[in-house]
Every structure is written in C-alpha cells, then in structure tokens.
Design an enzyme around this catalytic site. Structure first.
Site, PDB file in Angstrom:
ATOM      1  N   CYS A 103      49.514  34.266  42.814  1.00  0.00           N
ATOM      2  CA  CYS A 103      49.747  33.099  43.658  1.00  0.00           C
ATOM      3  C   CYS A 103      50.664  32.128  42.927  1.00  0.00           C
ATOM      4  O   CYS A 103      51.589  31.563  43.507  1.00  0.00           O
ATOM      5  CB  CYS A 103      48.416  32.431  43.994  1.00  0.00           C
ATOM      6  SG  CYS A 103      48.570  30.894  44.893  1.00  0.00           S
ATOM      7  N   CYS A 195      42.280  30.637  44.857  1.00  0.00           N
ATOM      8  CA  CYS A 195      43.126  29.490  45.170  1.00  0.00           C
ATOM      9  C   CYS A 195      43.597  29.551  46.620  1.00  0.00           C
ATOM     10  O   CYS A 195      44.113  30.578  47.065  1.00  0.00           O
ATOM     11  CB  CYS A 195      44.324  29.516  44.236  1.00  0.00           C
ATOM     12  SG  CYS A 195      44.813  27.903  43.706  1.00  0.00           S
TER      13      CYS A 195
END
Length: 364
Positions: A103, A195
């Site tokens: 990410c 996340c």
RNA sequence: UGGGGUAUAGCCAAGCGGUAAGGCACUAGACUUUGACUCUAGCAUCUCCCUGGUUCGAAUCCAGGUACCCCAG
C-alpha cells in the site's frame, strides 16, 4: 502535501511542517469501499455508521484548526488492483502477505504522489515514524513506534521526495503537541488492522474473497488427524488461535501451532507445544530483494533482520547473493519465519534492504 | 447378553464422604498501521449419566437402570 488520515500522527506532522514555515496543503485518502469491494463477512461496521467518514470528519477538523486546505481523493480502484489482488493471490497460494508495505509502495507513495504533483508541490509528507537522512532510511527515534519496516520497499526516489516530521519524536511527545494545540484527535486511539480497511474478523474477511475449503488438521509429528480446518489459506505459520483443537486422549497438555500446509491436499500441519523443532528455522530465501544501502552487498556480511513488524532485530549472516534474491542465516533458531512476509535488513538504525520471504529452511 | 472397565464443562482430565484442580478450546480486553505470537480476564452455583437409598453432609458409599469400551464366547 500531507496525507491526513484523521489520526493524531498525520495531524501533528502537518502542524509541525506548518510551524517550520512550509506552505502546507493536505489530502484525505479513501482507498477502500466496503460495499463496492464486497467486504461483508467479518466486518464489524455493518450499517450506516462508516468509520472512514468519521475519520474524514476528524481530518476536516484538523485541517480547519491548522488553517490548511484539505482535499479528498479516492484510490479505490488502484488499491484493489495494485494491493488487494496481490494480497488475495498470495493467500490463495498459501502465503501470508503484508498488504500495508505494498500500500505504501503503490498508493501512499505513488498514486498519492502523482495526485500531489497536480497541486505543484515540492514534497509530500506522512505521519510515519521513520527518518530519511543523507540518502538513508533510518529507524524512528521512538523505536517502539518505528515504521521503517513498512517503508522498506520504497525506492530512494520515493523516499527523497517525502518528509517524515515525526522521525525524531516520541509518540508521547506527538500526543502532547496535539494536546497543547487543542487538536480534536489528541487522544484518539491508534488505528490498527490493514491500512484503509481496518479491524476485521480475519478469517471471515478472507472468506469474502477466498471460498472456504475445509480439510484435515494433521499432527505432523504423529501423522494423526487432530481436527478440521476451514481452509488452509486462512491460517498462517506459528498460528495458535482458531484451530479449535481441544484435549486429546494420550496427548500431553499444550496448545497447537501451525507449522505448514499443503494447498493441493488441503492439509494443515500442526505441532503441540511452542518448542517443537518444526516451528523454528535459521535460513530464509528473500526474493524481490531491494538493496538500499550505499555500499556493496556481499556474502558474509552480518545484519539485523526483522522477519515481521515489531520483531527485535535478529542477527543474521548473508550466505548467498543472487541477482534478485539473497539467502540469510540467523545465528539462532527463529520462530515461524513466514513466506510472504517482508524481511528487512538493518545495520544498526539504517534500513539497508528488504525483500519478500520466499522459503525457509533449517540450518545445514 | 459370561466376565471386566468407564461414565465430571465443547475436548482431555483431577477429585475416592465435607461442600467441583488443572490444561486445551472458546469469548472479551490489552498489545499492534499486515497476518501472527504474547499478556490479562472470563468460562460447571436445581452441578459431576439417570433413579432411589445410607449419612448432619455424597461427584465420591450402596442398589437398580442406561450408554459406551475391552476380554472372552
């Protein structure tokens, strides 16, 4: 441009940059849409109350307080394509990926940067606890919050255009700053979970994307069936919880731990007790290895390695260097080194390289 | 249908007359920007297979019943 998450860290990061005289703008990212992404099973936030919108409201208040403009941007498709598909593919192949590292690589420090560029910025900034100084990625001063692990797969180019205002601060100090300037998020709990996705009942979460394939749990030492599992891809090496194995006649007391799996046969292998040899290894092959150090990587050198986030540095020796991968050997057995996870090499405080754990082996 | 044995929480298992150990599992919380690990707490109170009986008092003794296991037939 600062990535404002709605948490205390990025808020203080933005504040510090502004105090330092930078012209600061901010953006709130939303990269996960539970409805569009079929995130239903294992999601504790069913219904109208969406934590992401609450975070956005917090971010808006922070931006208002600091007097900085706040943009909002979605990378839902990019996140799905560049991070989540990889994440699912890894689990399907029986490995345990770390989506947050990717990410960072593809979303926060790439897609977000490209968005930032459309606003003519010179730098981007985040609330990560890490430092980048003189071309070196270093651990944060607050070693208990150090997040250099998650940044280890970034390139120098990505790192050099990023500011980490919290690198020299302790978490405690960050909260004090937030409190002293009256930020609404000063006492907000740290977020956890993947996340942009958040806390989930993990097995159920995966079931949204990987159908259950029940099979047998086998005691690898006695070659006996000791239970049933929901699907080998839902379990990771060293895992204890979720096996549902109670007491068994003629077995000693003790918990059971996952030590292996066979995707084709849908068999999950376990041992009883956490001191079994099956749980420990010394050697690991690390692929997609990226060297960040400013000197040459050679066989025989010793480093500290983290095979997982928050693991104390483990002393290892490099025993093989190939074009795209390396093999390391630790000086003592390490529990549950897990393929798919990220191995990060450190030389004291400096992150010198990282890659994906591909396989593990016993010494010799 | 002769003999022997066992029946305690989801599982394993102490307890053998004095008012239900422990472990595993599970649940919750802590920790944690992955998944794990770890730590803390909770977890049999008309209850110890059922029914009677003895006793001030039984899961523990006695009788009968039921279920399962083993050895012989």
């Amino acid at each position: 441009m600062v990535g404002l998450s709605g948490g205390v860290d990025s808020a203080v990061a933005a504040y510090l940059l502004k105090q330092a005289g930078h012209e600061v703008i901010a953006a709130y990212m939303r990269n996960w849409d539970s409805l569009a992404n079929n995130d239903f099973l294992g999601n504790p936030y069913q219904g109208p109350l969406c934590p992401q919108e609450a975070d956005y409201e917090d971010a808006k208040k922070v931006a208002e307080k600091l007097g900085i403009p706040l943009f909002r941007v979605d990378f839902i498709e990019e996140y799905w394509n560049d991070v989540f598909l990889y994440f699912i593919k890894e689990y399907q192949s029986g490995r345990t990926p770390n989506p947050d590292v990717f990410c960072n690589k593809y979303i926060k420090f790439d897609a977000f940067w490209k968005f930032a560029l459309t606003h003519q910025v010179d730098y981007m900034a985040t609330g990560h606890y890490a430092r980048y100084e003189n071309g070196e990625l270093r651990k944060a001063r607050d070693l208990t919050k150090d997040q250099s692990y998650f940044l280890s797969l970034l390139t120098h180019e990505q790192l050099s255009r990023t500011l980490f205002p919290l690198g020299n601060l302790l978490k405690k100090e960050v909260r004090q700053i937030a409190s002293s300037i009256g930020l609404n998020v000063a006492n907000k709990k740290d977020s956890t979970g993947i996340c942009f996705i958040g806390e989930r009942h993990f097995r159920q979460f995966l079931q949204n994307y990987i159908p259950a394939q029940p099979g047998e749990i086998i005691d690898i030492e006695r070659h006996e069936v000791v239970g049933q599992h929901y699907g080998v891809m839902y379990y990771t090496l060293g895992q204890r919880k979720g096996l549902g194995i109670g007491g068994i006649k003629n077995h000693q007391k003790g918990s059971w731990f996952v030590v292996g799996k066979n995707i084709e046969k849908q068999e999950l292998y376990v041992v009883q007790g956490d001191e079994s040899e099956w749980l420990y290894h010394e050697c690991a092959t690390i692929t997609s290895f990226q060297w960040l150090g400013n000197f040459k990587l050679e066989v025989g050198q010793t480093y500290g390695v983290k095979f997982r986030y928050r693991q104390p540095d483990i002393p290892i020796k490099v025993i093989e260097v190939l074009s795209n991968s390396i093999v390391v050997e630790s000086f003592y057995p390490v529990r549950a080194i897990t393929p798919g996870q990220i191995a990060v090499l450190y030389q004291d405080e400096v992150c010198v390289g990282a890659g994906i754990i591909d396989s593990v082996a016993k010494k010799g």
